[in-house]
Design an enzyme around this catalytic site. Sequence first.
Site, mmCIF file in Angstrom:
data_model
loop_
_atom_site.group_PDB
_atom_site.id
_atom_site.type_symbol
_atom_site.label_atom_id
_atom_site.label_comp_id
_atom_site.label_asym_id
_atom_site.label_seq_id
_atom_site.Cartn_x
_atom_site.Cartn_y
_atom_site.Cartn_z
ATOM 1 N N CYS A 115 0.811 -1.229 0.000
ATOM 2 C CA CYS A 115 0.000 0.000 0.000
ATOM 3 C C CYS A 115 0.838 1.269 0.000
ATOM 4 O O CYS A 115 0.339 2.347 -0.342
ATOM 5 C CB CYS A 115 -0.917 0.018 1.217
ATOM 6 S SG CYS A 115 -1.922 -1.448 1.295
ATOM 7 N N HIS A 261 -3.942 6.943 1.337
ATOM 8 C CA HIS A 261 -4.152 5.646 0.703
ATOM 9 C C HIS A 261 -5.601 5.219 0.927
ATOM 10 O O HIS A 261 -6.173 5.462 1.983
ATOM 11 C CB HIS A 261 -3.177 4.636 1.328
ATOM 12 C CG HIS A 261 -3.493 3.219 0.993
ATOM 13 N ND1 HIS A 261 -3.638 2.791 -0.303
ATOM 14 C CD2 HIS A 261 -3.708 2.134 1.780
ATOM 15 C CE1 HIS A 261 -3.925 1.498 -0.299
ATOM 16 N NE2 HIS A 261 -3.976 1.084 0.949
ATOM 17 N N ASN A 291 -9.925 -0.915 -2.942
ATOM 18 C CA ASN A 291 -8.528 -0.710 -2.553
ATOM 19 C C ASN A 291 -7.612 -1.283 -3.637
ATOM 20 O O ASN A 291 -7.477 -2.496 -3.756
ATOM 21 C CB ASN A 291 -8.286 -1.399 -1.208
ATOM 22 C CG ASN A 291 -6.845 -1.262 -0.725
ATOM 23 O OD1 ASN A 291 -5.970 -0.799 -1.455
ATOM 24 N ND2 ASN A 291 -6.600 -1.691 0.506
HETATM 25 O O1 UT7 Z 1 -4.648 -1.607 2.270
HETATM 26 C C1 UT7 Z 1 -4.269 -2.674 3.032
HETATM 27 C C2 UT7 Z 1 -4.385 -2.416 4.475
HETATM 28 N N1 UT7 Z 1 -5.613 -2.978 4.967
HETATM 29 C C3 UT7 Z 1 -6.394 -2.304 5.762
HETATM 30 O O2 UT7 Z 1 -6.122 -1.169 6.068
HETATM 31 C C4 UT7 Z 1 -7.596 -3.023 6.301
HETATM 32 C C5 UT7 Z 1 -7.939 -2.519 7.647
HETATM 33 N N2 UT7 Z 1 -9.096 -3.215 8.243
HETATM 34 C C6 UT7 Z 1 -10.342 -3.096 7.741
HETATM 35 O O3 UT7 Z 1 -10.577 -2.407 6.762
HETATM 36 C C7 UT7 Z 1 -11.469 -3.777 8.519
HETATM 37 O O4 UT7 Z 1 -10.925 -4.469 9.620
HETATM 38 C C8 UT7 Z 1 -12.310 -4.777 7.649
HETATM 39 C C9 UT7 Z 1 -13.165 -3.987 6.695
HETATM 40 C C10 UT7 Z 1 -11.403 -5.721 6.899
HETATM 41 C C11 UT7 Z 1 -13.222 -5.584 8.558
HETATM 42 O O5 UT7 Z 1 -14.051 -4.736 9.303
HETATM 43 P P1 UT7 Z 1 -14.233 -4.962 10.869
HETATM 44 O O6 UT7 Z 1 -15.174 -3.937 11.314
HETATM 45 O O7 UT7 Z 1 -12.870 -4.968 11.501
HETATM 46 O O8 UT7 Z 1 -14.933 -6.368 10.921
HETATM 47 P P2 UT7 Z 1 -14.446 -7.699 11.626
HETATM 48 O O9 UT7 Z 1 -13.264 -8.264 10.916
HETATM 49 O O10 UT7 Z 1 -14.359 -7.500 13.087
HETATM 50 O O11 UT7 Z 1 -15.670 -8.626 11.360
HETATM 51 C C12 UT7 Z 1 -16.948 -8.382 11.956
HETATM 52 C C13 UT7 Z 1 -17.917 -9.412 11.447
HETATM 53 C C14 UT7 Z 1 -17.385 -10.832 11.558
HETATM 54 O O12 UT7 Z 1 -18.479 -11.680 11.878
HETATM 55 P P3 UT7 Z 1 -18.712 -12.148 13.397
HETATM 56 O O13 UT7 Z 1 -17.467 -12.871 13.804
HETATM 57 O O14 UT7 Z 1 -18.946 -10.895 14.184
HETATM 58 O O15 UT7 Z 1 -19.922 -13.029 13.289
HETATM 59 C C15 UT7 Z 1 -16.925 -11.160 10.154
HETATM 60 O O16 UT7 Z 1 -16.974 -12.536 9.850
HETATM 61 O O17 UT7 Z 1 -18.144 -9.185 10.052
HETATM 62 C C16 UT7 Z 1 -17.940 -10.423 9.331
HETATM 63 N N3 UT7 Z 1 -17.481 -10.110 7.979
HETATM 64 C C17 UT7 Z 1 -18.325 -9.849 6.967
HETATM 65 N N4 UT7 Z 1 -19.661 -9.842 6.900
HETATM 66 C C18 UT7 Z 1 -20.229 -9.542 5.718
HETATM 67 C C19 UT7 Z 1 -16.192 -9.972 7.525
HETATM 68 N N5 UT7 Z 1 -16.215 -9.649 6.220
HETATM 69 C C20 UT7 Z 1 -17.514 -9.577 5.853
HETATM 70 C C21 UT7 Z 1 -18.174 -9.280 4.637
HETATM 71 N N6 UT7 Z 1 -19.519 -9.279 4.617
HETATM 72 N N7 UT7 Z 1 -17.485 -8.981 3.507
#
Ligand code: UT7
Length: 335
Positions: A115, A261, A291
């Site tokens: 990134c 970014h 992204n």
């Molecule tokens: O450029 C590269 C650098 N990367 C980044 O900067 C990424 C930084 N992180 C993020 O953008 C966020 O952490 C994400 C968008 C990847 C995830 O968001 P979050 O609010 O941290 O969600 P989470 O990982 O805590 O997941 C919450 C829930 C989980 O379900 P449970 O365990 O609560 O039942 C996940 O399984 O959301 C679920 N989940 C989804 N649900 C629907 C994860 N991905 C998805 C999805 N659709 N695509």
Amino acid sequence: MKRSIIKSTGRYVPDRHVTNHELTERMDTSNEWIVQRTGIEARYWVKEGEDVGASDLGCEASKIALERAGWSPDDLDLIVFATMTPDVNVPGSGAFLQDKLGAKGVPALDIRQQCTGFLHGLEICDAYIRSEKAEKILLVGAEFQSRYLEVTTANRDTAVIFADGAGAACIEAKETDSNIGIIASILHADGKHSQALRVGLPARKSGHPISQTVIDNQEHFPFMDGKTVFKLAVTRLPKVTEELLNKAGMQLEEIDMFLPHQANLRINEAFRDRMQIPQEKMYNNIQRYGNTTAATIPIAFDEMIEQNLVKSGDTIMFIGLGAGLTWGGVIYKMV
Ligand code: UT7
């Protein structure tokens, strides 16, 4: 003194437009979840089965930037190609691009800084220019990430985020006593967090780099500990902003536009909130592109120029964080 000027830019995305609604048909996700957690509404992916690589996307963006600069590929002293999804592991995509452009004999340097690839590229170009090793450089950030994504519920966290695209910039040396062009840059890495965002190929352990175990464990797909990366981003981006301003001897108010970014709109909003940056001073386009990793900043900068959001004399801060962990920023004053 030699200063590094961004003479022109160009962008290219493949023509397959993938909406969140399309993804909901392929895995357990929803438009609401994706928009709320990431800001993304749609992205561009290369058509399945199309025989292209990151160098092809980079080539289209480069041709636009070169034409706008009025440069022929033979004018170049160096090509810097930032990607984490190279055409093949060996050789680098820069060599493919050099050939496709017909830039005979021009050295081509690949960098793998994810990134922050474009930010690293800017600092490298600036070092070449200030040390008078190069006068005309083509800097490219290009990614073909969709072919590394598994579009299933198991990998839905990465599948909804990453996208394909390319941005290019022609960077030129200018002899001047004015404080213009690249004014300051700062880059950091912290390998302690290398496991937070990774692709496990080639396999680290002895044996064949592409073993059945690697495939069974899905090591060939990106793994992301999103929460950790998110937390690191919202703490380190403000810190590096302060470092950059100190280095440049500037105040936050003197920055006319912030171009972060495009990893997650929530990250950029949290950063903006913490630094008390007015909304109109930050540009985001993750809503439309997803992204695109090394390509986010040059694609967005090209749009900002096109929309007249920046003008001569404006000062811009490019900033980002991603896999590595790597993070940093560049302060740039428009000519
Ligand atoms: O450029 C590269 C650098 N990367 C980044 O900067 C990424 C930084 N992180 C993020 O953008 C966020 O952490 C994400 C968008 C990847 C995830 O968001 P979050 O609010 O941290 O969600 P989470 O990982 O805590 O997941 C919450 C829930 C989980 O379900 P449970 O365990 O609560 O039942 C996940 O399984 O959301 C679920 N989940 C989804 N649900 C629907 C994860 N991905 C998805 C999805 N659709 N695509």
